[in-house]
Every structure is written in structure tokens, then in C-alpha cells.
Design an enzyme around this catalytic site. Structure first.
Site, PDB file in Angstrom:
ATOM      1  CB  THR A  18      -0.958   0.031   1.205  1.00  0.00           C
ATOM      2  OG1 THR A  18      -0.192   0.078   2.408  1.00  0.00           O
ATOM      3  CG2 THR A  18      -1.873  -1.177   1.222  1.00  0.00           C
ATOM      4  CG  ASP A  19      -0.767   4.710  -1.962  1.00  0.00           C
ATOM      5  OD1 ASP A  19      -1.638   4.618  -1.072  1.00  0.00           O
ATOM      6  OD2 ASP A  19      -1.038   5.044  -3.129  1.00  0.00           O
ATOM      7  CG  MET A  20       2.406   7.875   2.397  1.00  0.00           C
ATOM      8  SD  MET A  20       3.177   9.492   2.388  1.00  0.00           S
ATOM      9  CE  MET A  20       2.286  10.299   3.714  1.00  0.00           C
ATOM     10  CB  VAL A  23      -5.122   2.619  -2.543  1.00  0.00           C
ATOM     11  CG1 VAL A  23      -6.384   3.258  -1.996  1.00  0.00           C
ATOM     12  CG2 VAL A  23      -4.201   3.673  -3.108  1.00  0.00           C
TER      13      VAL A  23
END
Length: 142
Positions: A18-20, A23
Site C-alpha cells: 500500500t501507499d500513504m 491503497v
């Protein structure tokens, strides 16, 4: 009815993917495409490893992805893979990454060529792997 073939593989989604924003990070879809392509090839009874052992590679020449809906950690994800184009020189694989509700999250394509392992010179897929080429011709989306 058309005689095309679509392979489906479940994707393991990890928190580290995931990213910040929580997602699945966009670049991870390229790994999902590779998972799908490798599974597709295996489903047909072929293997990248056998290709490499016979003196060839199939590098990515071009990649395209369109992001439609985010996948999140905790979702179920699946990659569907098929052959869109197989002209003897290049092969275009199509992909859909869908969630557990069968909603399209990402659509994409990768284009591959065949090169000789020793010098990276392009060669004809049709000549190097005639049986494999003909199998793709029989099952590609028309």
C-alpha cells in the site's frame, strides 16, 4: 463461439503493497501483470524458464495501465490475462485486475518481443517457438 482463453490468478495483497493513502501502490500492478502472464503461460503448458534454457528472453517492450478503482489492503484481488495480439514478432497480453466484487480496478497491456539470450537481438517468436506461437493463435481474442 470464439475459442479464446483467459487465465485467472488470485493476488495476495500485503500491507507493504500500500501507499500513504492506504491503497495498493500503482507500480505493484506491474507485478500483478507478471503474475497473470506467468500463470497464463503455465496454464497452457509452457514456461519462461524453458524459454530461457533454450536461449531466449521475452522482455517487456511496452506497458500500459489504466487505473479505474483502488484496491485496498484487505480486499481480494484477481488478475485475468489473455493474448490480444500475436503477430509472430510481438505478443500483446491483456489484463484486468478485479476486486472480490468483480469490479475492474485496473486494465492494462504489456507488449513482449523475443530476443536471443547471448546478444539480445530480436528474433521471431513464430520461428523460435512455432508450437507456442500456434497455440497463441488458436486462443487469442479475435
Amino acid at each position: 463461439m470464439e475459442n479464446y482463453f483467459i487465465s485467472t490468478r488470485e493476488i495476495q495483497l500485503y500491507y507493504a503493497d500500500t501507499d500513504m493513502m492506504g491503497v495498493i501502490y500503482h507500480a505493484n500492478y506491474l507485478k500483478f501483470f507478471e503474475l497473470g502472464r506467468t500463470g497464463f503461460i503455465e496454464d497452457l503448458g509452457y514456461s519462461y524458464l524453458a524459454m530461457e534454457e533454450s536461449g531466449y528472453f521475452a522482455p517487456v517492450y511496452d506497458v500500459q495501465a489504466t487505473y479505474k478503482k483502488p484496491l485496498r489492503y484487505g480486499d481480494r484481488g484477481f488478475v485475468q490475462t489473455w493474448v490480444e495480439l500475436n503477430d509472430g514478432i510481438k505478443t500483446v497480453y491483456g489484463y484486468k485486475v478485479v476486486n472480490g466484487d468483480d469490479e475492474i480496478c485496473v486494465e492494462g497491456k504489456t507488449t513482449h518481443i523475443i530476443v536471443k539470450k547471448d546478444n539480445f537481438r530480436p528474433t521471431s517468436f513464430k520461428k523460435a517457438f512455432p508450437e507456442w506461437f500456434l497455440k497463441y493463435e488458436a486462443i487469442k481474442i479475435k
